[in-house]
Design an enzyme around this catalytic site. Structure first.
Site, PDB file in Angstrom:
ATOM      1  CG  ASP A 155      44.650  46.242  39.692  1.00 49.65           C
ATOM      2  OD1 ASP A 155      45.060  46.703  38.606  1.00 49.65           O
ATOM      3  OD2 ASP A 155      43.475  45.883  39.876  1.00 49.65           O
ATOM      4  CB  ALA A 209      40.597  38.848  34.448  1.00 47.15           C
ATOM      5  CB  SER A 247      33.064  34.593  33.221  1.00 48.32           C
ATOM      6  OG  SER A 247      32.070  35.159  32.416  1.00 48.32           O
ATOM      7  CE1 TYR A 253      36.675  38.024  30.987  1.00 48.35           C
ATOM      8  CE2 TYR A 253      34.522  37.089  30.424  1.00 48.35           C
ATOM      9  CZ  TYR A 253      35.388  37.644  31.359  1.00 48.35           C
ATOM     10  OH  TYR A 253      34.975  37.796  32.660  1.00 48.35           O
ATOM     11  CE  LYS A 267      37.853  35.579  33.849  1.00 52.69           C
ATOM     12  NZ  LYS A 267      38.504  35.862  35.130  1.00 52.69           N
ATOM     13  CB  VAL A 325      28.852  41.911  38.304  1.00 49.51           C
ATOM     14  CG1 VAL A 325      28.888  42.538  39.690  1.00 49.51           C
ATOM     15  CG2 VAL A 325      29.142  40.404  38.382  1.00 49.51           C
ATOM     16  CE  LYS A 369      34.323  45.814  33.649  1.00 51.36           C
ATOM     17  NZ  LYS A 369      33.832  44.524  34.166  1.00 51.36           N
ATOM     18  CG  PHE A 423      22.025  44.732  21.272  1.00 51.22           C
ATOM     19  CD1 PHE A 423      22.696  45.790  20.662  1.00 51.22           C
ATOM     20  CD2 PHE A 423      22.748  43.900  22.122  1.00 51.22           C
ATOM     21  CE1 PHE A 423      24.051  46.011  20.885  1.00 51.22           C
ATOM     22  CE2 PHE A 423      24.099  44.117  22.353  1.00 51.22           C
ATOM     23  CZ  PHE A 423      24.749  45.175  21.734  1.00 51.22           C
ATOM     24  NE  ARG A 474      23.631  38.416  28.210  1.00 58.22           N
ATOM     25  CZ  ARG A 474      24.767  39.044  27.939  1.00 58.22           C
ATOM     26  NH1 ARG A 474      25.446  39.638  28.899  1.00 58.22           N
ATOM     27  NH2 ARG A 474      25.241  39.086  26.705  1.00 58.22           N
ATOM     28  CE1 TYR A 505      25.540  41.139  23.729  1.00 55.16           C
ATOM     29  CE2 TYR A 505      23.313  40.270  23.936  1.00 55.16           C
ATOM     30  CZ  TYR A 505      24.290  41.163  24.313  1.00 55.16           C
ATOM     31  OH  TYR A 505      24.016  42.089  25.289  1.00 55.16           O
TER      32      TYR A 505
END
Ligand code: NAD
Length: 305
Positions: free
Chosen positions: A31, A73, A112, A135, A139, A165, A173, A196, A203, A265
């Protein structure tokens, strides 16, 4: 087995690395610590190497591995440095893929659910990907490249399309940590949870303990595949607020605000889990209620970060 875990100082990589050790495997973490945190590695006995995966010289120097789990990543989906995103996520993946092909060893890598973009139905691995940001595109590049080499690879290549996750080890993060972590922090301080408008986005939230277990299980897959790693349930942001209120014994109303990322989104994600079940002979065990309860009570309570 001797397993290389890239991105092992990160949220998911560290959980995977520690689970492998519990199961008796020897782990080496690579890493560059650009984003991960040394605290995630507490308790790990294996070697830790600080190195940028875009430079493959390290792979040539290390003694042979039996398998690689590639988690490294750039994971901030809002990052605007496209060059950095693609070079780390795709070029780094290419180095790992080439290494595994040449050494004839197994590769499990993190893809992802971002590759699906926006949709309103259950997401199947076979559907046309429509990534909405660099992003997700990076992937998708990995998935396309992996798929190209699956037939000729001596050992299975397994891509895991993780959904959302959450769980212990994500504090580093910041704004990219899960909704569960962000809302927990706000509600703990008796602030109204900010979501929002109007919280009905849904999700597929999966607990990191399930993700780590399924990732390790992927090392035993009998064939190559790109697999959804989700619970198969789509849950709303309002649901998270309700569950956190219950677990924290609070009664806070959500404060709704306009989504600044509305045009790109993912308002709905839900994994089709048929391939997960048939390929890995397993599935997620934690419901959102059970995952949040475990996360808050066993891991977040009493912590200051
Ligand atoms: N967390 C999620 O909800 C989620 C969802 C879908 C996919 N994923 C994927 O799962 C993997 C792990 O994500 P995470 O949530 O643990 O993120 P994370 O940011 O916590 O972990 C990524 C790790 O990679 C390391 N890294 C970054 N660039 C590197 C480089 N050039 N060389 C070596 N190491 C480097 C970082 O220091 C970090 O420790 C990533 O590939 C991510 O894209 C995560």
């Amino acid at each position: 087995m001797r397993v290389l875990v890239t991105g092992g100082a990160g949220f998911i990589g560290s959980q995977v690395a520690k689970l492998l050790e519990v199961e008796g495997d020897k782990v080496v973490v690579v890493d560059d610590f650009s984003h991960g945190n040394y605290k995630n590695l507490s308790g790990l006995r294996g070697e830790v190497i600080c190195h940028d995966i875009r430079d493959n010289s390290i792979l040539k120097k290390l003694p042979r591995f039996d398998a690689v789990i590639h988690e490294a990543a750039v994971t901030d989906t809002t990052l605007t440095d496209n060059s950095l995103m693609v070079s780390v996520n795709f070029n780094g993946f290419n180095n790992v893929l080439e290494y595994c092909l040449s050494k004839k060893i197994r590769l499990v890598y993190a893809s992802s659910a971002g590759v699906y973009g926006s949709g309103s139905s259950v997401m199947k691995e076979s559907q046309e990907p429509t990534p909405h940001n660099t992003y997700a595109y990076s992937k998708l590049l990995c998935d396309l490249k992996a798929a190209k080499f699956m037939k000729q690879s001596a050992k299975p290549i397994v891509g895991l399309r993780y959904f959302n996750v959450y769980g212990p080890g994500e504090y580093h993060k910041g704004a990219s940590a899960s909704m569960i972590y962000q809302l927990y922090q706000q509600m703990l301080q008796n602030k109204q949870p900010r979501i929002f408008k109007y919280g009905e986005q849904k999700r597929d939230f999966i607990y990191v303990k399930d993700v780590a277990r399924l990732t390790v299980a992927a090392l035993k897959a009998k064939r190559s595949a790109i697999i959804n790693v989700g619970t198969g349930q789509a849950r709303s942001f309002n649901d998270i607020v309700t569950i956190l209120n219950r677990v924290l014994e609070k009664d806070l109303d959500a404060a709704y605000f306009d989504n600044p990322y509305a045009s790109v989104y993912q308002n709905f994600t839900q994994a089709d889990t048929a391939l997960l079940k048939s390929t890995l002979k397993s599935q997620a065990h934690y419901s959102l209620e059970e995952g949040i309860q475990d996360y808050v009570k066993k891991h977040l309570a009493g912590r200051t970060f």
